[in-house]
Design a protein around this motif. Sequence first.
Motif, PDB file in Angstrom:
ATOM      1  N   LEU B  13       0.823  -1.205   0.000  1.00 15.91           N
ATOM      2  CA  LEU B  13       0.000   0.000   0.000  1.00 15.91           C
ATOM      3  C   LEU B  13       0.864   1.265   0.000  1.00 15.91           C
ATOM      4  CD1 LEU B  13      -2.982   1.000   0.307  1.00 15.91           C
ATOM      5  CD2 LEU B  13      -2.485   1.231   2.744  1.00 15.91           C
ATOM      6  N   VAL B  14       0.538   2.185  -0.912  1.00 17.36           N
ATOM      7  CA  VAL B  14       1.243   3.461  -0.992  1.00 17.36           C
ATOM      8  C   VAL B  14       0.205   4.569  -0.975  1.00 17.36           C
ATOM      9  CG1 VAL B  14       2.714   4.933  -2.431  1.00 17.36           C
ATOM     10  CG2 VAL B  14       3.143   2.459  -2.320  1.00 17.36           C
ATOM     11  N   MET B  15       0.420   5.580  -0.135  1.00 19.51           N
ATOM     12  CA  MET B  15      -0.469   6.737  -0.118  1.00 19.51           C
ATOM     13  C   MET B  15       0.385   7.985   0.008  1.00 19.51           C
ATOM     14  SD  MET B  15      -3.773   7.524  -0.134  1.00 19.51           S
ATOM     15  CE  MET B  15      -3.721   9.128  -0.903  1.00 19.51           C
ATOM     16  N   HIS B  16       0.457   8.717  -1.085  1.00 18.79           N
ATOM     17  CA  HIS B  16       1.205   9.977  -1.055  1.00 18.79           C
ATOM     18  C   HIS B  16       0.235  11.138  -1.134  1.00 18.79           C
ATOM     19  CE1 HIS B  16       5.139   7.996  -2.722  1.00 18.79           C
ATOM     20  NE2 HIS B  16       4.771   7.548  -1.536  1.00 18.79           N
ATOM     21  N   PHE B  17       0.433  12.121  -0.284  1.00 13.26           N
ATOM     22  CA  PHE B  17      -0.333  13.368  -0.388  1.00 13.26           C
ATOM     23  C   PHE B  17       0.615  14.387  -0.985  1.00 13.26           C
ATOM     24  CE2 PHE B  17      -2.103  11.204   3.380  1.00 13.26           C
ATOM     25  CZ  PHE B  17      -3.430  11.117   3.016  1.00 13.26           C
ATOM     26  N   GLY B  18       0.544  14.617  -2.295  1.00 13.41           N
ATOM     27  CA  GLY B  18       1.538  15.474  -2.927  1.00 13.41           C
ATOM     28  C   GLY B  18       2.913  14.933  -2.584  1.00 13.41           C
ATOM     29  N   PRO B  19       3.775  15.785  -2.037  1.00 14.35           N
ATOM     30  CA  PRO B  19       5.126  15.314  -1.728  1.00 14.35           C
ATOM     31  C   PRO B  19       5.208  14.505  -0.433  1.00 14.35           C
ATOM     32  CG  PRO B  19       4.914  17.623  -1.132  1.00 14.35           C
ATOM     33  CD  PRO B  19       3.597  17.218  -1.738  1.00 14.35           C
ATOM     34  N   VAL B  23       2.286   6.874   3.503  1.00 16.94           N
ATOM     35  CA  VAL B  23       2.389   5.417   3.568  1.00 16.94           C
ATOM     36  C   VAL B  23       3.183   4.998   2.345  1.00 16.94           C
ATOM     37  CG1 VAL B  23       1.130   3.225   3.531  1.00 16.94           C
ATOM     38  CG2 VAL B  23       0.200   5.166   4.792  1.00 16.94           C
ATOM     39  N   ASP B  24       4.208   4.165   2.561  1.00 15.07           N
ATOM     40  CA  ASP B  24       5.156   3.921   1.483  1.00 15.07           C
ATOM     41  C   ASP B  24       5.497   2.442   1.357  1.00 15.07           C
ATOM     42  OD1 ASP B  24       6.294   5.315  -0.514  1.00 15.07           O
ATOM     43  OD2 ASP B  24       7.971   6.125   0.632  1.00 15.07           O
ATOM     44  N   SER B 273      11.576  13.379   8.281  1.00 15.41           N
ATOM     45  CA  SER B 273      10.299  13.874   7.789  1.00 15.41           C
ATOM     46  C   SER B 273       9.796  13.004   6.648  1.00 15.41           C
ATOM     47  CB  SER B 273      10.496  15.313   7.308  1.00 15.41           C
ATOM     48  OG  SER B 273       9.674  15.571   6.199  1.00 15.41           O
ATOM     49  N   ALA B 274       8.469  12.877   6.563  1.00 20.16           N
ATOM     50  CA  ALA B 274       7.874  12.081   5.499  1.00 20.16           C
ATOM     51  C   ALA B 274       8.018  12.785   4.142  1.00 20.16           C
ATOM     52  CB  ALA B 274       6.402  11.808   5.803  1.00 20.16           C
ATOM     53  N   LEU B 275       8.478  14.020   4.156  1.00 17.06           N
ATOM     54  CA  LEU B 275       8.718  14.743   2.905  1.00 17.06           C
ATOM     55  C   LEU B 275      10.015  14.271   2.261  1.00 17.06           C
ATOM     56  CD1 LEU B 275       7.869  18.390   3.940  1.00 17.06           C
ATOM     57  CD2 LEU B 275       6.883  17.154   2.005  1.00 17.06           C
ATOM     58  N   ASP B 276      10.962  13.875   3.100  1.00 18.91           N
ATOM     59  CA  ASP B 276      12.282  13.538   2.609  1.00 18.91           C
ATOM     60  C   ASP B 276      12.861  12.449   3.498  1.00 18.91           C
ATOM     61  OD1 ASP B 276      14.690  13.569   1.370  1.00 18.91           O
ATOM     62  OD2 ASP B 276      15.448  15.325   2.447  1.00 18.91           O
ATOM     63  N   PRO B 277      12.335  11.226   3.350  1.00 18.65           N
ATOM     64  CA  PRO B 277      12.782  10.155   4.248  1.00 18.65           C
ATOM     65  C   PRO B 277      14.265   9.855   4.054  1.00 18.65           C
ATOM     66  CG  PRO B 277      10.915   9.460   2.858  1.00 18.65           C
ATOM     67  CD  PRO B 277      11.388  10.769   2.337  1.00 18.65           C
TER      68      PRO B 277
END
Lengths: 340, 333
Positions: B13-19, B23-24, B273-277
């Motif tokens: 499962l992958v869920m990206h909100f924009g950047p 969930v990756d 951060s989930a923006l830049d793991p």
Amino acid sequence: MTTAPASTATTVLEMRDLSVSFPTETGTVSAVDGAALDLAAGEIVGMVGESGCGKSVTGMSIAGLLPGSARVTGSVRLNGTELVGARESALRRVRGREIAYIFQEPMTSLNPVLTVGRQIGEVLQVHERMSRRAAHARAVELLTLVGIPSATHRVGAYPHQLSGGMRQRVMIAMAVACGPKVLVADEPTTALDVTVQAGILQVLRDLRDRLGTSILIITHDLGVIADIADRVVVMYAGRVVERAPVTDLFARPYHHYTAGLLSASPKPGRHASTARLAEIPGLVPVLSTQPDACTFADRCPAADARCRESAPPLEVAGDGTDHLAACWHPCPPQPREANR
Amino acid sequence: MTSRPNALEIEDLVMHFGPVRAVDGVSLTIAAGRVTALVGESGSGKSTVGRCVVRLVEPTAGVVRIAGADVTHLSRRQLRPHRDAVSIVFQDPAASLDPRMLVGEIVAEPLRLAGRRVPRREREARVAPQLERVGLRAEVARRYPHELSGGQRQRVSIARALVSEPMLLIADEPTSALDVSVQASVLNLLADLQRDIGFACLFITHDLSAVEYLADDIAVMYLGQLVEKGSRERIFARPAHPYTQALLAAAPVADPVRQRQRQPVLLGDDLPSALDPPSGCRFRTRCPLAFDTCATEVPPQVPIGDGMAACHLVRPDGTGPDVRTADPSEVLS
Ligand SMILES: Nc1ncnc2c1ncn2[C@@H]1O[C@H](COP(=O)(O)OP(=O)(O)OP(=O)(O)O)[C@@H](O)[C@H]1O
Ligand SMILES: Nc1ncnc2c1ncn2[C@@H]1O[C@H](COP(=O)(O)OP(=O)(O)OP(=O)(O)O)[C@@H](O)[C@H]1O
Ligand code: SF4
Ligand SMILES: [Mg+2]
Ligand SMILES: [Mg+2]
């Protein structure tokens, strides 16, 4: 871990017979009734109690933060100086410098459009009359003190650029900026992950160890209390119902509310297939006037006519002189494992 | 238990909100009638997983199967027949109940949403036993949410979630807004209902003592990914991933004598951060045991029993160092 010896240390804060009520549209709400509390230098006192029982109102009365509508009687003395009824100008001098308050919600109490360095710096410029430069340098020191990595860099960050745990640390840095004698921390770790919480509790302990600050920590997490408090105050429906050194309280609660609270939290190793959690049936009453009765009587397994007819005083319980409870029929020993 | 289909299957499962990579790549299976706890730090993506399962959001990629049916990309209409199979209870009972609706209407709402017109009489008849089941009197149906206590409101949302007799319940922090004693009553209630009705449950929380009490299996999430899965017994007795170990070490126990004897495990404070793991292992910026490889290679998922741990230091037999006792300098020697 050091434990402040309450008996020999000097008392910094002394609260006696504090009562607070609020006039509201539907009548008066009695929030605190006759609360008494001491804070020794370098002592950490934990405060627990069901939602709405008056913990925050008690904490705010120490810092003079109650709204103008609150009716306050009794006495709160900081190093001998009376704070109840003091002028706002006098309170303002005390607040920040000598007493600091950490609010539950870091995001709503930080200014979103100023960098954290500016916000800490302003406190110092106002209270310590520091220059802007000196205040900035001190802000970096404070951020380091509360454990923010690369503080020189983060001092320029806006609140939204920091994680929840870091924002809470910034709040703590602001609160301790002027080296307060007393710090009130109202649910400082709620909503944080336990690994971040552990770091924040360490910061509070360091503060006590390094600056001798006395800390009142309000929480509903018994694990946090077990971890950090020297003594514990248990409130129920506006009254202090029990007060004891932390190990005594957990080992041997005297008030039935305390016993109920301790047995309600899940115990390690238990699973729903073999055990039930103990519940306290019923709800905390919201009172307009304080009755001459034990306010826990309606929910208490041991209540009888006496409990409904007169309010039990907070008295020495058992053999320890520093363990107090307000109960006509104190719990027998080892009630905690009673939940099968 | 006979061969009922798995209540929930999530694959990659992958869920990206924009950047924001919330969930990756999460895979998780819950067998019928089992309780799986999803734990992990604030912001790690736990609620987002739950929201994908009940299809409040449409996943960016991956597959969600409920009771064997693929619901990943179904439209609102296509979802209807599956609505009954899964329900959700949210953290904040005050915010998740419509203040203008009566409790009776709230509890009956899922029936209406599933496209069934239920006449008023029948509605009342259906609602009363639901309320009783969660320990509320039938009169409560005629009250508004604000006239109830927090614990009562949470019971209402549980009643609403169970009215359609779901096969799977998503409980997203159902007790964290409640007092210790009210928490106890809601946890008891969930345990009783789960045993009696036999629904499967994805129990999202960060309260490890509640997990130990309620869960059969545990999945640990960190920054959008699962770092460990296993049975409750195994995870509490022998956690394999350094983050799981740190979580267990950091959760304070409500016993001052024991709590003060424990060794604190202080993690690094460099919260990613989930923006830049971070590259490699996402936990490496806080991991006390991290070494060179952690920055360059994504750790493999080492199988342990039915579960797994994703860490370079976990050996093929499932053993490895423990941050609660290990001296970091000796780990690699
Ligand atoms: N400004 C106010 N006006 C009227 N009533 C108030 C005000 N502030 C607090 N109260 C009431 O006083 C009582 C005690 O509130 P307080 O906030 O101290 O509770 P608490 O123990 O901190 O609860 P919680 O654990 O939920 O934070 C409550 O009944 C509350 O509704
Ligand atoms: N609608 C959205 N738009 C943008 N970002 C989002 C959205 N919903 C969630 N996020 C982000 O996704 C990440 C995961 O959020 P999520 O709410 O799933 O975390 P969580 O594990 O449930 O955290 P908590 O324990 O605090 O509830 C966070 O970084 C969050 O800010
Ligand atoms: S892979 Fe490396 S950084 Fe990640 S948890 Fe294991 S040791 Fe720590
Ligand atoms: Mg409060
Ligand atoms: Mg969440």
